[in-house]
Design a protein around this motif. Structure first.
Motif, PDB file in Angstrom:
ATOM      1  N   PRO A 105       0.787  -1.236   0.000  1.00 37.89           N
ATOM      2  CA  PRO A 105       0.000   0.000   0.000  1.00 37.89           C
ATOM      3  C   PRO A 105       0.817   1.284   0.000  1.00 37.89           C
ATOM      4  O   PRO A 105       0.365   2.291  -0.541  1.00 37.89           O
ATOM      5  CB  PRO A 105      -0.856  -0.113   1.267  1.00 37.89           C
ATOM      6  N   HIS A 106       2.022   1.273   0.558  1.00 36.22           N
ATOM      7  CA  HIS A 106       2.781   2.528   0.622  1.00 36.22           C
ATOM      8  C   HIS A 106       3.222   3.022  -0.750  1.00 36.22           C
ATOM      9  O   HIS A 106       3.550   4.198  -0.903  1.00 36.22           O
ATOM     10  CB  HIS A 106       3.962   2.412   1.598  1.00 36.22           C
ATOM     11  N   ILE A 107       3.191   2.151  -1.773  1.00 39.97           N
ATOM     12  CA  ILE A 107       3.467   2.587  -3.150  1.00 39.97           C
ATOM     13  C   ILE A 107       2.282   2.262  -4.064  1.00 39.97           C
ATOM     14  O   ILE A 107       2.424   2.260  -5.286  1.00 39.97           O
ATOM     15  CB  ILE A 107       4.784   1.998  -3.700  1.00 39.97           C
ATOM     16  N   SER A 108       1.128   1.985  -3.458  1.00 37.39           N
ATOM     17  CA  SER A 108      -0.122   1.736  -4.193  1.00 37.39           C
ATOM     18  C   SER A 108       0.035   0.653  -5.256  1.00 37.39           C
ATOM     19  O   SER A 108      -0.342   0.829  -6.410  1.00 37.39           O
ATOM     20  CB  SER A 108      -0.646   3.028  -4.824  1.00 37.39           C
ATOM     21  N   GLN A 109       0.572  -0.488  -4.839  1.00 43.13           N
ATOM     22  CA  GLN A 109       0.737  -1.615  -5.753  1.00 43.13           C
ATOM     23  C   GLN A 109       0.089  -2.875  -5.197  1.00 43.13           C
ATOM     24  O   GLN A 109       0.057  -3.092  -3.982  1.00 43.13           O
ATOM     25  CB  GLN A 109       2.219  -1.936  -5.999  1.00 43.13           C
ATOM     26  N   VAL A 110      -0.378  -3.696  -6.120  1.00 44.97           N
ATOM     27  CA  VAL A 110      -0.742  -5.079  -5.861  1.00 44.97           C
ATOM     28  C   VAL A 110       0.189  -5.890  -6.739  1.00 44.97           C
ATOM     29  O   VAL A 110       0.320  -5.622  -7.938  1.00 44.97           O
ATOM     30  CB  VAL A 110      -2.210  -5.359  -6.222  1.00 44.97           C
ATOM     31  N   GLN A 111       0.888  -6.848  -6.157  1.00 38.51           N
ATOM     32  CA  GLN A 111       1.834  -7.670  -6.914  1.00 38.51           C
ATOM     33  C   GLN A 111       1.342  -9.110  -6.940  1.00 38.51           C
ATOM     34  O   GLN A 111       1.000  -9.666  -5.900  1.00 38.51           O
ATOM     35  CB  GLN A 111       3.230  -7.593  -6.301  1.00 38.51           C
ATOM     36  N   ILE A 112       1.309  -9.674  -8.138  1.00 38.40           N
ATOM     37  CA  ILE A 112       0.863 -11.053  -8.324  1.00 38.40           C
ATOM     38  C   ILE A 112       2.018 -11.826  -8.935  1.00 38.40           C
ATOM     39  O   ILE A 112       2.533 -11.459  -9.997  1.00 38.40           O
ATOM     40  CB  ILE A 112      -0.380 -11.109  -9.225  1.00 38.40           C
ATOM     41  N   MET A 113       2.453 -12.851  -8.242  1.00 40.03           N
ATOM     42  CA  MET A 113       3.585 -13.653  -8.694  1.00 40.03           C
ATOM     43  C   MET A 113       3.121 -15.060  -9.060  1.00 40.03           C
ATOM     44  O   MET A 113       2.323 -15.658  -8.342  1.00 40.03           O
ATOM     45  CB  MET A 113       4.655 -13.729  -7.601  1.00 40.03           C
ATOM     46  N   PHE A 114       3.649 -15.557 -10.161  1.00 39.91           N
ATOM     47  CA  PHE A 114       3.350 -16.908 -10.630  1.00 39.91           C
ATOM     48  C   PHE A 114       4.544 -17.825 -10.408  1.00 39.91           C
ATOM     49  O   PHE A 114       5.686 -17.363 -10.317  1.00 39.91           O
ATOM     50  CB  PHE A 114       3.063 -16.896 -12.146  1.00 39.91           C
ATOM     51  N   ARG A 115       4.263 -19.121 -10.371  1.00 42.85           N
ATOM     52  CA  ARG A 115       5.296 -20.130 -10.572  1.00 42.85           C
ATOM     53  C   ARG A 115       5.284 -20.406 -12.065  1.00 42.85           C
ATOM     54  O   ARG A 115       4.220 -20.486 -12.677  1.00 42.85           O
ATOM     55  CB  ARG A 115       4.976 -21.428  -9.836  1.00 42.85           C
ATOM     56  N   ALA A 116       6.468 -20.554 -12.653  1.00 43.00           N
ATOM     57  CA  ALA A 116       6.545 -20.790 -14.096  1.00 43.00           C
ATOM     58  C   ALA A 116       7.755 -21.647 -14.419  1.00 43.00           C
ATOM     59  O   ALA A 116       8.727 -21.702 -13.663  1.00 43.00           O
ATOM     60  CB  ALA A 116       6.631 -19.463 -14.846  1.00 43.00           C
ATOM     61  N   ARG A 117       7.687 -22.288 -15.589  1.00 43.48           N
ATOM     62  CA  ARG A 117       8.811 -23.063 -16.111  1.00 43.48           C
ATOM     63  C   ARG A 117       9.425 -22.282 -17.260  1.00 43.48           C
ATOM     64  O   ARG A 117       8.720 -21.781 -18.137  1.00 43.48           O
ATOM     65  CB  ARG A 117       8.318 -24.434 -16.588  1.00 43.48           C
ATOM     66  N   LEU A 118      10.732 -22.176 -17.244  1.00 43.92           N
ATOM     67  CA  LEU A 118      11.466 -21.488 -18.299  1.00 43.92           C
ATOM     68  C   LEU A 118      11.605 -22.438 -19.481  1.00 43.92           C
ATOM     69  O   LEU A 118      12.182 -23.515 -19.356  1.00 43.92           O
ATOM     70  CB  LEU A 118      12.832 -21.058 -17.764  1.00 43.92           C
ATOM     71  N   ILE A 119      11.065 -22.049 -20.623  1.00 47.35           N
ATOM     72  CA  ILE A 119      11.077 -22.904 -21.816  1.00 47.35           C
ATOM     73  C   ILE A 119      12.414 -22.851 -22.543  1.00 47.35           C
ATOM     74  O   ILE A 119      12.867 -23.848 -23.098  1.00 47.35           O
ATOM     75  CB  ILE A 119       9.930 -22.498 -22.767  1.00 47.35           C
ATOM     76  N   ASN A 120      13.074 -21.705 -22.532  1.00 49.69           N
ATOM     77  CA  ASN A 120      14.298 -21.515 -23.331  1.00 49.69           C
ATOM     78  C   ASN A 120      15.509 -21.116 -22.474  1.00 49.69           C
ATOM     79  O   ASN A 120      16.129 -20.078 -22.709  1.00 49.69           O
ATOM     80  CB  ASN A 120      14.055 -20.454 -24.409  1.00 49.69           C
ATOM     81  N   PRO A 121      15.909 -21.927 -21.508  1.00 48.19           N
ATOM     82  CA  PRO A 121      17.005 -21.514 -20.625  1.00 48.19           C
ATOM     83  C   PRO A 121      18.314 -21.257 -21.361  1.00 48.19           C
ATOM     84  O   PRO A 121      19.123 -20.427 -20.929  1.00 48.19           O
ATOM     85  CB  PRO A 121      17.138 -22.676 -19.639  1.00 48.19           C
ATOM     86  N   GLU A 122      18.529 -21.926 -22.476  1.00 46.07           N
ATOM     87  CA  GLU A 122      19.796 -21.772 -23.204  1.00 46.07           C
ATOM     88  C   GLU A 122      19.891 -20.464 -23.979  1.00 46.07           C
ATOM     89  O   GLU A 122      20.987 -20.062 -24.385  1.00 46.07           O
ATOM     90  CB  GLU A 122      20.000 -22.958 -24.159  1.00 46.07           C
ATOM     91  N   THR A 123      18.772 -19.733 -24.159  1.00 44.68           N
ATOM     92  CA  THR A 123      18.823 -18.506 -24.956  1.00 44.68           C
ATOM     93  C   THR A 123      18.380 -17.261 -24.199  1.00 44.68           C
ATOM     94  O   THR A 123      18.108 -16.233 -24.816  1.00 44.68           O
ATOM     95  CB  THR A 123      17.973 -18.652 -26.236  1.00 44.68           C
ATOM     96  N   ILE A 124      18.314 -17.331 -22.866  1.00 41.17           N
ATOM     97  CA  ILE A 124      17.966 -16.110 -22.130  1.00 41.17           C
ATOM     98  C   ILE A 124      19.073 -15.081 -22.344  1.00 41.17           C
ATOM     99  O   ILE A 124      20.239 -15.427 -22.550  1.00 41.17           O
ATOM    100  CB  ILE A 124      17.734 -16.377 -20.622  1.00 41.17           C
ATOM    101  N   ALA A 125      18.688 -13.816 -22.312  1.00 44.47           N
ATOM    102  CA  ALA A 125      19.640 -12.722 -22.495  1.00 44.47           C
ATOM    103  C   ALA A 125      19.030 -11.467 -21.883  1.00 44.47           C
ATOM    104  O   ALA A 125      17.813 -11.346 -21.763  1.00 44.47           O
ATOM    105  CB  ALA A 125      19.922 -12.509 -23.981  1.00 44.47           C
TER     106      ALA A 125
END
Length: 177
Positions: A105-125
């Protein structure tokens, strides 16, 4: 000022049938609601490694974070999480489920976090908002250089739930914001 000037003029007042002071147009009565911003992100994993991004922008430039950012209009939560991962880490995700929702609330945000699987770990940049990206084993996470409390919370809550598909989404931990 001429009478044909149709530019809105706003004044702070409590509108009828409301209980909060708002900016209201003195000409037409339009209420300019100011509401919290929604931030969406993910704890994205490849095997046992977690994707982190080193911020290239303020706030908290050069600190590590999860891929996350503000939703755009006409996006779903999942689309926003996948877009942010693509923008910040050139990462493609398969969204698993909601990990947590945080009230900041002190910065007027709602944060929603997911669990996810990284499909392309070899090409992240690094994308334009990241100085660097990396995949970290749990023991390698730069805990003292994390950008925000919610990054810490999401990582800890991911660790608590990573082997469990049957859990209620987490919220701010006790003593949190």
């Amino acid at each position: 000022m001429t009478t044909d000037n149709l530019e809105p003029e706003f004044a702070r007042r409590v509108p009828e049938d409301d209980n909060m002071e708002r900016s209201v147009c003195t000409r037409c009565g339009f209420i300019d609601y100011q509401n919290p911003k929604i931030v969406v992100g993910s704890v994205a994993v490849a095997g046992e490694q977690i994707l982190l991004c080193k911020r290239a922008i303020e706030p908290r430039k050069s600190f590590w974070t999860l891929p996350a950012g503000f939703m755009e209009l006409k996006e779903t939560l999942e689309e926003a999480a996948m877009r942010e991962a693509q923008e910040e880490a050139c990462a493609e995700l398969a969204i698993d489920r909601v990990l947590a929702t945080y009230s900041v609330p002190h910065i007027s945000q709602v944060q929603i976090m997911f669990r996810a699987r990284l499909i392309n770990p070899e090409t992240i940049a690094a994308g334009p908002e990241s100085e660097a990206v990396g995949l970290f084993n749990w023991s390698e996470i730069p805990w003292t250089d994390l950008a925000f409390p919610s990054v810490y919370w999401a990582l800890k809550q991911y660790d608590q739930s990573k082997d469990n598909d049957d859990f209620a989404p987490f919220t701010n931990p006790p003593g949190g914001l």
